[in-house]
Design a protein around this motif. Sequence first.
Motif, PDB file in Angstrom:
ATOM      1  N   GLU A 201      21.825 -18.829   5.084  1.00  0.00           N
ATOM      2  CA  GLU A 201      20.845 -18.559   6.145  1.00  0.00           C
ATOM      3  C   GLU A 201      20.361 -17.110   6.080  1.00  0.00           C
ATOM      4  OE1 GLU A 201      24.074 -18.985   6.601  1.00  0.00           O
ATOM      5  OE2 GLU A 201      24.721 -17.145   7.609  1.00  0.00           O
ATOM      6  N   LEU A 202      21.203 -16.238   5.521  1.00  0.00           N
ATOM      7  CA  LEU A 202      20.813 -14.822   5.430  1.00  0.00           C
ATOM      8  C   LEU A 202      19.649 -14.624   4.457  1.00  0.00           C
ATOM      9  CD1 LEU A 202      24.213 -12.884   5.333  1.00  0.00           C
ATOM     10  CD2 LEU A 202      22.576 -13.046   7.212  1.00  0.00           C
ATOM     11  N   ILE A 203      19.545 -15.501   3.460  1.00  0.00           N
ATOM     12  CA  ILE A 203      18.485 -15.347   2.456  1.00  0.00           C
ATOM     13  C   ILE A 203      17.123 -15.450   3.149  1.00  0.00           C
ATOM     14  CG2 ILE A 203      17.474 -16.264   0.331  1.00  0.00           C
ATOM     15  CD1 ILE A 203      20.231 -17.338  -0.410  1.00  0.00           C
ATOM     16  N   ALA A 204      16.995 -16.479   4.008  1.00  0.00           N
ATOM     17  CA  ALA A 204      15.737 -16.656   4.739  1.00  0.00           C
ATOM     18  C   ALA A 204      15.526 -15.515   5.731  1.00  0.00           C
ATOM     19  CB  ALA A 204      15.752 -17.997   5.459  1.00  0.00           C
ATOM     20  N   LYS A 205      16.624 -15.080   6.337  1.00  0.00           N
ATOM     21  CA  LYS A 205      16.545 -14.017   7.337  1.00  0.00           C
ATOM     22  C   LYS A 205      16.054 -12.710   6.703  1.00  0.00           C
ATOM     23  CE  LYS A 205      19.440 -12.446  11.153  1.00  0.00           C
ATOM     24  NZ  LYS A 205      20.837 -12.380  11.598  1.00  0.00           N
ATOM     25  N   ILE A 206      16.592 -12.396   5.531  1.00  0.00           N
ATOM     26  CA  ILE A 206      16.169 -11.166   4.848  1.00  0.00           C
ATOM     27  C   ILE A 206      14.724 -11.335   4.374  1.00  0.00           C
ATOM     28  CG2 ILE A 206      16.628  -9.625   2.873  1.00  0.00           C
ATOM     29  CD1 ILE A 206      19.611 -10.562   3.147  1.00  0.00           C
ATOM     30  N   GLY A 207      14.439 -12.556   3.862  1.00  0.00           N
ATOM     31  CA  GLY A 207      13.051 -12.945   3.679  1.00  0.00           C
ATOM     32  C   GLY A 207      12.328 -12.597   2.394  1.00  0.00           C
ATOM     33  N   LYS A 208      12.679 -11.522   1.725  1.00  0.00           N
ATOM     34  CA  LYS A 208      11.840 -11.121   0.587  1.00  0.00           C
ATOM     35  C   LYS A 208      11.965 -12.080  -0.594  1.00  0.00           C
ATOM     36  CE  LYS A 208      14.062  -7.276   0.503  1.00  0.00           C
ATOM     37  NZ  LYS A 208      14.943  -6.152   0.461  1.00  0.00           N
ATOM     38  N   PRO A 209      10.906 -12.228  -1.374  1.00  0.00           N
ATOM     39  CA  PRO A 209      11.087 -12.977  -2.614  1.00  0.00           C
ATOM     40  C   PRO A 209      11.731 -12.065  -3.663  1.00  0.00           C
ATOM     41  CG  PRO A 209       8.788 -12.333  -2.375  1.00  0.00           C
ATOM     42  CD  PRO A 209       9.522 -11.739  -1.213  1.00  0.00           C
ATOM     43  N   TYR A 210      12.501 -12.664  -4.549  1.00  0.00           N
ATOM     44  CA  TYR A 210      13.235 -11.886  -5.552  1.00  0.00           C
ATOM     45  C   TYR A 210      12.687 -12.132  -6.957  1.00  0.00           C
ATOM     46  CZ  TYR A 210      16.583 -11.261  -1.775  1.00  0.00           C
ATOM     47  OH  TYR A 210      17.170 -10.947  -0.576  1.00  0.00           O
ATOM     48  N   ASP A 211      12.929 -11.164  -7.816  1.00  0.00           N
ATOM     49  CA  ASP A 211      12.585 -11.320  -9.233  1.00  0.00           C
ATOM     50  C   ASP A 211      13.744 -11.947  -9.998  1.00  0.00           C
ATOM     51  OD1 ASP A 211      10.052  -9.972  -8.948  1.00  0.00           O
ATOM     52  OD2 ASP A 211      11.212  -8.116  -8.751  1.00  0.00           O
ATOM     53  N   VAL A 212      14.954 -11.725  -9.487  1.00  0.00           N
ATOM     54  CA  VAL A 212      16.137 -12.308 -10.117  1.00  0.00           C
ATOM     55  C   VAL A 212      17.119 -12.745  -9.017  1.00  0.00           C
ATOM     56  CG1 VAL A 212      18.059 -11.990 -11.745  1.00  0.00           C
ATOM     57  CG2 VAL A 212      15.941 -10.672 -12.061  1.00  0.00           C
ATOM     58  N   ILE A 213      17.605 -13.976  -9.097  1.00  0.00           N
ATOM     59  CA  ILE A 213      18.721 -14.384  -8.234  1.00  0.00           C
ATOM     60  C   ILE A 213      19.897 -14.737  -9.135  1.00  0.00           C
ATOM     61  CG2 ILE A 213      19.631 -16.106  -6.598  1.00  0.00           C
ATOM     62  CD1 ILE A 213      16.927 -16.256  -5.281  1.00  0.00           C
ATOM     63  N   ILE A 214      21.042 -14.149  -8.797  1.00  0.00           N
ATOM     64  CA  ILE A 214      22.273 -14.361  -9.554  1.00  0.00           C
ATOM     65  C   ILE A 214      23.245 -15.091  -8.638  1.00  0.00           C
ATOM     66  CG2 ILE A 214      24.221 -13.181 -10.676  1.00  0.00           C
ATOM     67  CD1 ILE A 214      22.290 -10.726 -10.938  1.00  0.00           C
ATOM     68  N   ALA A 215      23.801 -16.230  -9.076  1.00  0.00           N
ATOM     69  CA  ALA A 215      24.748 -16.952  -8.224  1.00  0.00           C
ATOM     70  C   ALA A 215      25.855 -17.564  -9.074  1.00  0.00           C
ATOM     71  CB  ALA A 215      24.028 -18.038  -7.424  1.00  0.00           C
TER      72      ALA A 215
END
Lengths: 281, 145
Positions: A201-215
């Motif tokens: 839920e924090l991803i949406a809350k922070i909101g910005k689009p990313y150039d790289v997501i690492i998981a």
Amino acid sequence: MNYIEVTIKLKPFRPFNEIVVAQLSGLPFDSFTEDEDEELVKAYILEGDYVQTDVENVLSPFEDLAKIKFTASKIEKVNWNQKWEENFDAVEVGEFCCVRAPFHVERSNFTHEIIIEPKMSFGTGHHQTTQMMIEHMESIDFTSKTVLDMGSGTGILAILAKQMGAKEVVGIDIEKWAYENMIENFDRNNVDITACNGGEELIAKIGKPYDVIIANINKNILLGQLPTYNSHLNTGALLLLSGFYETDVDDLIQAKELDGYALIHQITKETWCALKLRKGD
Amino acid sequence: MAKEISGIIKLQIKGGAANPSPPVGPALGAKGVNIMDFCKQFNGRTQDKAGKVLPVVITVYGDKSFDFVIKTPPAAVQLLEMAKIKSGSPESNRKKVASVSWDQIKEIAEDKMEDLNAFKMNAAMSMVAGTARSMGITVKGPKPE
């Protein structure tokens, strides 16, 4: 987070040892141990999830068949992993990156050096999945990129992204102790990274689009979170996934959220797997 | 040469839910094992059985390495599942609200013979059927010979 240990004394032990486990498994207990000599079953639950009357309700129907008595005690959280953490070897990924603890001597012959004191968080570089993620990252130009490290653990991959020139890095972990630990490791490595404690839920809350997501997490969590990753990645952005086995790869890349993603590179080590994907137009 | 064994640890953990807290943390940590490595492996291998109680037998070696074997859920857990009773709910007991067949009892008994300390299939089936009855689950029909 503290745990509650519920000790259940049983007479007769069998088959009520199993029945007790079966009954309690419907509550948020996550693990159990049995001691047949002492006729005990122990059940473990997060302190915040423990409700005494729930336990009474699921055990009471058996009281006319067996003597069942239970007590609960709190176990304070300590670093159970300390013994291992006191004396582990540094990890080297080629000449590109060295991950070491504060007690190791400084290494100068690596492009990147990361210092980690894990305190029971995931990400010391010892696991194949972390090493493969580092290998994937080696070929990425992070200059002026925005990066999210989901399930950051010790913060190891976030630190590397920042060292490689990322403009902005966010590390998120659902475990409180990992959140506290990543902040310590960010300071120790003198990097400016935003640390957050929570779930997707924090991803949406922070909101910005990313150039790289690492998981680097596990199959089920990744499958559950792919829609959120997808909606927070720029076109042409990179998605690095790990924490699963080779046999799980099809389930992941066939997920509908990954339609239009190109699998650029797949690394496998001892049946563990790490994927590098690029989001298409 | 076979590696020296420093301990055998038996736990029951829900699939995908191993974490470094008790009992995993203290049991493995005391032996100098990297708990996080065990959790990652256990969770990785049990993603398709998430939330199910799985007995696991962990062998720890003298060099602090380990390996582990994951077993099928305890008979009582499988019985609840076969009888389609939600565990932990008040109705999940003693009211004879559900039933299973002897074929289902046999299925559980087959992979649990070792755990039940039973040498004969017939004895293992009787034990599983006894567990079912204690849980209020009726076993349908006559016991096959």
